[in-house]
Design a protein around this motif. Structure first.
Motif, PDB file in Angstrom:
ATOM      1  N   GLN A 174      24.801  12.743  74.495  1.00 38.71           N
ATOM      2  CA  GLN A 174      24.166  11.622  75.364  1.00 38.71           C
ATOM      3  C   GLN A 174      22.806  11.062  75.146  1.00 38.71           C
ATOM      4  OE1 GLN A 174      26.514  10.014  77.306  1.00 38.71           O
ATOM      5  NE2 GLN A 174      27.879  11.610  76.587  1.00 38.71           N
ATOM      6  N   CYS A 207      22.487  15.140  83.816  1.00 37.60           N
ATOM      7  CA  CYS A 207      23.120  14.493  82.716  1.00 37.60           C
ATOM      8  C   CYS A 207      24.536  14.627  82.606  1.00 37.60           C
ATOM      9  CB  CYS A 207      22.528  15.310  81.543  1.00 37.60           C
ATOM     10  SG  CYS A 207      23.386  14.614  79.684  1.00 37.60           S
ATOM     11  N   THR A 208      25.002  13.772  82.171  1.00 40.29           N
ATOM     12  CA  THR A 208      26.575  13.131  82.297  1.00 40.29           C
ATOM     13  C   THR A 208      27.193  14.148  81.214  1.00 40.29           C
ATOM     14  OG1 THR A 208      26.558  11.406  80.664  1.00 40.29           O
ATOM     15  CG2 THR A 208      26.549  10.940  83.070  1.00 40.29           C
ATOM     16  N   CYS A 209      26.177  14.812  80.360  1.00 34.37           N
ATOM     17  CA  CYS A 209      27.199  15.743  79.292  1.00 34.37           C
ATOM     18  C   CYS A 209      27.670  17.044  79.924  1.00 34.37           C
ATOM     19  CB  CYS A 209      26.107  16.259  78.278  1.00 34.37           C
ATOM     20  SG  CYS A 209      24.845  17.364  78.420  1.00 34.37           S
TER      21      CYS A 209
END
Length: 414
Positions: free
Chosen positions: A235, A293-295
């Motif tokens: 990301q 974080c969206t990861c």
């Protein structure tokens, strides 16, 4: 994705490290005298000046004779790009931990266990063109030099005539140099990953690398003293590997600032016991991002990362500003390669490749001035050589203003 598995485990390791430093390291024995059971943020900041001038006092002694440890020791020397070089003493265990971090990065990128590694980083004197390394995989390293120290074109020709790289790693300016060579030679070079370090990776250079090599381009962050510390996820978030290096962002007094607020980036390394680095000031400015974080990684994110304090530019009124907003404005002009050099407050010289000589900087100047809230002048200088460090590093921003101010203060106090 990776994340912190046990906060309690990290706290225990930190407590043991500080106890070891207090007992066995002369510098910390004095610096921590009278400080008992203090929290990390209450401990003193370790600066590069201290590392440069008191390196022997930062080495752990062995009880009961208080001699230096009799084991294999490596001495790593910084590039000195932010001032005089500093020395850091490491053991084989440090190297093993860093190798483990590198293996973690390779696994995240799904890199093969063997291949060809094009190294376009900063090279030590006498380093051979070819090296074989088995950690973290069986890779042949091609240590390709810059045009600044006699390499580049000839070495690119030899390497690319022999193999195709699996991984390309190096300073952003060197990566750009290789990408431009590949494009001009009409070659199809498709590595599994490009890793950028040492220098700030601009949006323009990232775009060029992605178009040329058609693979993930990731920034990695580390230093000679601390080793590998952080890298970008898919990301684009720069995650600190906080199970090995504990990050803090502090103000000028060493007091932690709220998440999202830029400040001095300091690290405590849990890797180094021979020369402990507790709250070591990297010389960089960054913030710790508030949101996750969206990861999926739970490791903290450095955002925004603003680079070195020594590279700050100064307005006419003397206000220091991070150069990276200014760089982003310059990037939008389409200039492919440049260097900002400031010699007086309120202006900067923009050194360009000859190919960008026709660029009109009026709009760029106006936008920078509007952002700063006061006039800032840019002087175009095309065809003049870029200013490199002794190790071949191209800092995108150089400011001599702080140095001049320091000299004036020194003269006034004599």
């Amino acid at each position: 994705m990776a994340g912190i598995k046990s906060t309690d485990d990290i706290l225990k390791r930190l407590t043991s490290l500080v106890s070891h430093a207090r007992t066995n390291v002369p510098y910390y024995s004095n610096a921590l005298a009278g400080i008992r059971d203090a929290r990390l943020e209450e401990l003193p900041i370790l600066t590069r000046d201290i590392l440069q001038t008191r390196s022997v006092d930062l080495l752990a002694r062995m009880a009961p004779d208080r001699l230096l440890p009799g084991r294999a020791i490596r001495i790593e020397t910084t590039s000195g790009s932010s001032g005089a070089p500093a020395h850091h003493f490491q053991t084989a265990q440090n190297a093993m931990i860093d190798a483990g971090l590198l293996l973690r990065l390779y696994r995240e990128l799904k890199l093969p266990i063997a291949g060809q590694f094009f190294n376009l980083g900063l090279h030590r004197a006498g380093q051979p063109l070819l090296e074989t390394r088995i950690v973290p995989g069986a890779y042949t390293y091609w240590n390709l030099r810059s045009a600044q120290n006699g390499g580049a074109r000839v070495e690119y020709e030899v390497a690319l005539a022999s193999v195709r790289p699996t991984v390309i790693y190096g300073a952003a300016s060197r990566l750009r140099e290789l990408a431009e060579y590949v494009l001009n030679a009409h070659l199809a070079v498709r590595p599994k990953a490009v890793l950028s370090s040492y220098e700030q990776l601009s949006a323009a250079t990232r775009g060029l690398l992605e178009r040329t090599f058609r693979c993930p381009v990731r920034s990695v962050y580390g230093s000679t003293e601390l080793g590998l510390c952080a890298w970008e996820c898919e990301q684009g978030a720069l995650h600190v590997q906080a199970d090995q290096v504990i990050p803090e962002v502090v103000d000028d007094l060493g007091i932690p600032v709220p998440r999202g607020t830029p400040g001095r980036l300091v690290f405590t390394s849990l890797k180094s016991w021979l020369m402990p680095l507790v709250r070591y000031d990297t010389g960089d400015i960054a913030a710790l991002r508030r949101e996750s974080c969206t990861c999926g990684s739970t490791f903290p994110v450095l955002s925004p990362f603003e680079g070195r304090r020594a590279a700050y530019l100064y307005t006419h009124s003397g206000r220091p500003v991070s150069p990276y907003k200014i760089m982003s404005i310059v990037d939008r002009t389409g200039i492919s390669r440049y260097q900002l050099v400031q010699r007086e407050k309120g202006s900067a010289e923009l050194i360009l490749d000859c190919t960008d000589d026709a660029v009109d900087l009026c709009v760029c100047e106006a936008e920078i001035s509007a952002f700063l809230g006061e006039e800032f002048r840019l002087y175009k200088n095309a065809g003049v050589p870029f200013i490199y460090t002794a190790t071949g590093k191209l800092n995108p921003v150089l400011s001599f203003v702080a140095t001049q101010d320091a000299l004036l203060v020194a003269e006034e106090t004599q």
